[in-house]
Design an enzyme around this catalytic site. Structure first.
Site, PDB file in Angstrom:
ATOM      1  N   GLY A 153       1.227  -1.443   0.068  1.00 28.51           N
ATOM      2  CA  GLY A 153      -0.240  -0.214  -0.124  1.00 28.51           C
ATOM      3  C   GLY A 153       0.439   1.303  -0.324  1.00 28.51           C
ATOM      4  O   GLY A 153       1.737   1.252   0.003  1.00 28.51           O
ATOM      5  N   ASN A 154       0.052   2.326  -0.073  1.00 24.68           N
ATOM      6  CA  ASN A 154       0.889   4.164   0.269  1.00 24.68           C
ATOM      7  C   ASN A 154       0.594   4.628   1.395  1.00 24.68           C
ATOM      8  O   ASN A 154      -0.465   3.999   2.088  1.00 24.68           O
ATOM      9  CB  ASN A 154       1.278   4.136  -0.908  1.00 24.68           C
ATOM     10  CG  ASN A 154      -0.073   4.655  -1.313  1.00 24.68           C
ATOM     11  OD1 ASN A 154      -0.635   5.960  -0.668  1.00 24.68           O
ATOM     12  ND2 ASN A 154      -0.423   3.813  -2.778  1.00 24.68           N
TER      13      ASN A 154
END
Ligand code: CTP
Length: 403
Positions: A212-213
């Site tokens: 993810g980020n």
């Protein structure tokens, strides 16, 4: 949220029995998030007390040109009151007050404020049925409508005289509904459909892990809020975020992975007038998702990745009526890379974030952006809150529709 939220309303009350209902009206305005100041004609004070209205409006009530009680602030400035207001509501508007409004008979503070008002004016007549039908009253309605004032028609029912017919002031709920509908109908993005992507995407590695980020989704959510407040119907396709949004014009479509975001967006894309890609979509995802949690075994562990579908590029490839806005987060050769992205993804406008600017990017409440349009006109903006940046982005959408 009501369109009345944050609006400054100057309520003028004239002397009819319906004045007693203005206590509810003020309460409803305040409940909707509006700021209210009240001007009363001297006659109206026989029907409802200034104390009631000042308590409900949380503001002093004005009724004469001179303030008897306050030596320091003797003069009630009707011009200031009128200029303060986003709009003025005169309720109840008696036959006498309507006639004074029509002819500019400026013998009380309410009429002085009315004559000074440059803002929209609504009036809700209240009188007995025969007075309501009298040619003189009808002539007042016509004159006021020719001045651009908006009449909230009286309702039919039992009147103070004991007679029954048309002339009762519209119920406070109906006055509110009338003004809300009128304001909503005039919003600049009314009837426009906007698709917005927001947040990160999570690309599954196994049932418990993902790539993810740090995107919070705030930029996309703020744009959705600003656009909906201006009347747009917004579809907000968002990756996982803790943010919540509650607006009758915003439909939230929660997704997790890039693939899901792609399909969700294309359910709406053909039909929208504007698409804004503010999501931080993962560029790569694990090629295979393990069915079971991956156990730690060897010292090294490699995940094979493959490209996700570029949602924004697919918007560009299928662009018809849509005004297309993308984001670019660059760390080097920013302007050149952003220009290439405009061409590659067939954008109308790109919002360039530079990580070299302090206060810009992920996890900050502020952002510093540069607009570059499809003709490569470059417009650097100062550091602003993300809400203010959202307003600037929606201003570009408004410019597009105005051009
Ligand atoms: N975007 C998208 N779908 C993807 C990747 C990106 O819709 N799979 C959108 C983003 O929402 C953003 C824009 O594309 O509006 C730019 O994304 P960015 O990651 O900065 O650029 P890329 O096109 O991925 O190119 P690069 O990573 O090479 O800079």
């Amino acid at each position: 949220m009501s369109v009345l939220n944050g609006k400054k309303i100057l309520l003028g009350i004239s002397g009819g029995i319906a004045a007693y209902k203005t206590a509810s009206l003020v309460r409803l305005f305040i409940k909707a998030g509006a700021h209210v100041q009240v001007i009363m004609t001297p006659a109206s004070k026989d029907f409802v007390t200034p104390l009631t209205l000042s308590t409900l409006s949380k503001n002093p009530v004005h009724s004469s040109f001179y303030n008897q009680d306050d030596e320091n602030e003797k003069w009630n400035n009707h011009v200031e009151l009128a200029l303060w207001a986003d709009f003025m509501v005169i309720a109840p508007a008696t036959a006498n007050t309507l006639s004074k409004m029509t002819h500019g008979t400026c013998d009380n503070l309410l009429i002085a404020a009315y004559l000074s008002a440059k803002c929209p004016v609504y009036f809700a007549p209240a009188m007995d049925l025969d007075m309501y039908k009298h040619p003189s009253t009808v002539a007042s309605f016509q004159a006021l409508s020719s001045f651009g004032n908006m009449m909230i028609p009286a309702e039919t029912g039992e009147l103070a005289s004991g007679l029954s017919g048309e002339g009762r002031m519209a119920e406070p709920e109906n006055i509110i509904a009338f003004i809300e509908a009128d304001l909503e109908g005039k919003l600049p993005l009314k009837g426009k459909k906007i698709l917005i992507t927001a947040g990160p995407t999570y690309e599954a590695i196994d049932p418990v892990r993902f790539i993810g980020n740090y995107s919070s989704g705030k930029m996309g959510f703020d744009i959705a809020q600003v656009a909906a407040d201006l009347g747009a119907s917004v579809t907000l396709v968002t990756g996982p975020t803790h943010l919540k949004i509650n607006h009758s014009l915003i439909q939230v479509v929660p997704v997790v992975a890039a693939e899901q975001m792609y399909h969700a967006c294309h359910e709406f894309y053909n039909d929208v007038d504007v698409a804004i890609a503010a999501a931080a979509v993962a560029d790569y995802k694990p090629k295979y998702k393990a069915d079971q949690k991956i156990k730690k075994a060897s010292d090294d562990f490699t995940i094979e990745l493959e490209k996700t579908k570029d949602i924004l590029a697919s918007f560009g490839a299928h662009k018809k009526q849509q005004f297309l806005i993308g984001f670019a987060l660059e760390t080097e050769n920013e302007i050149e890379n952003a220009k290439l992205k405009i061409q590659k993804k067939n954008l109308d406008l790109i919002v360039l974030n530079s990580l070299q600017d302090d206060g810009a990017g992920f996890g900050t409440p502020t952002n510093k952006i540069t607009f570059i349009d499809k003709n490569f006109v470059i417009e650097p903006m100062p550091l602003k809150s993300k809400e203010a940046v959202a307003t600037d982005i929606v201003a570009k959408v408004l410019e597009h529709f105005d051009s």
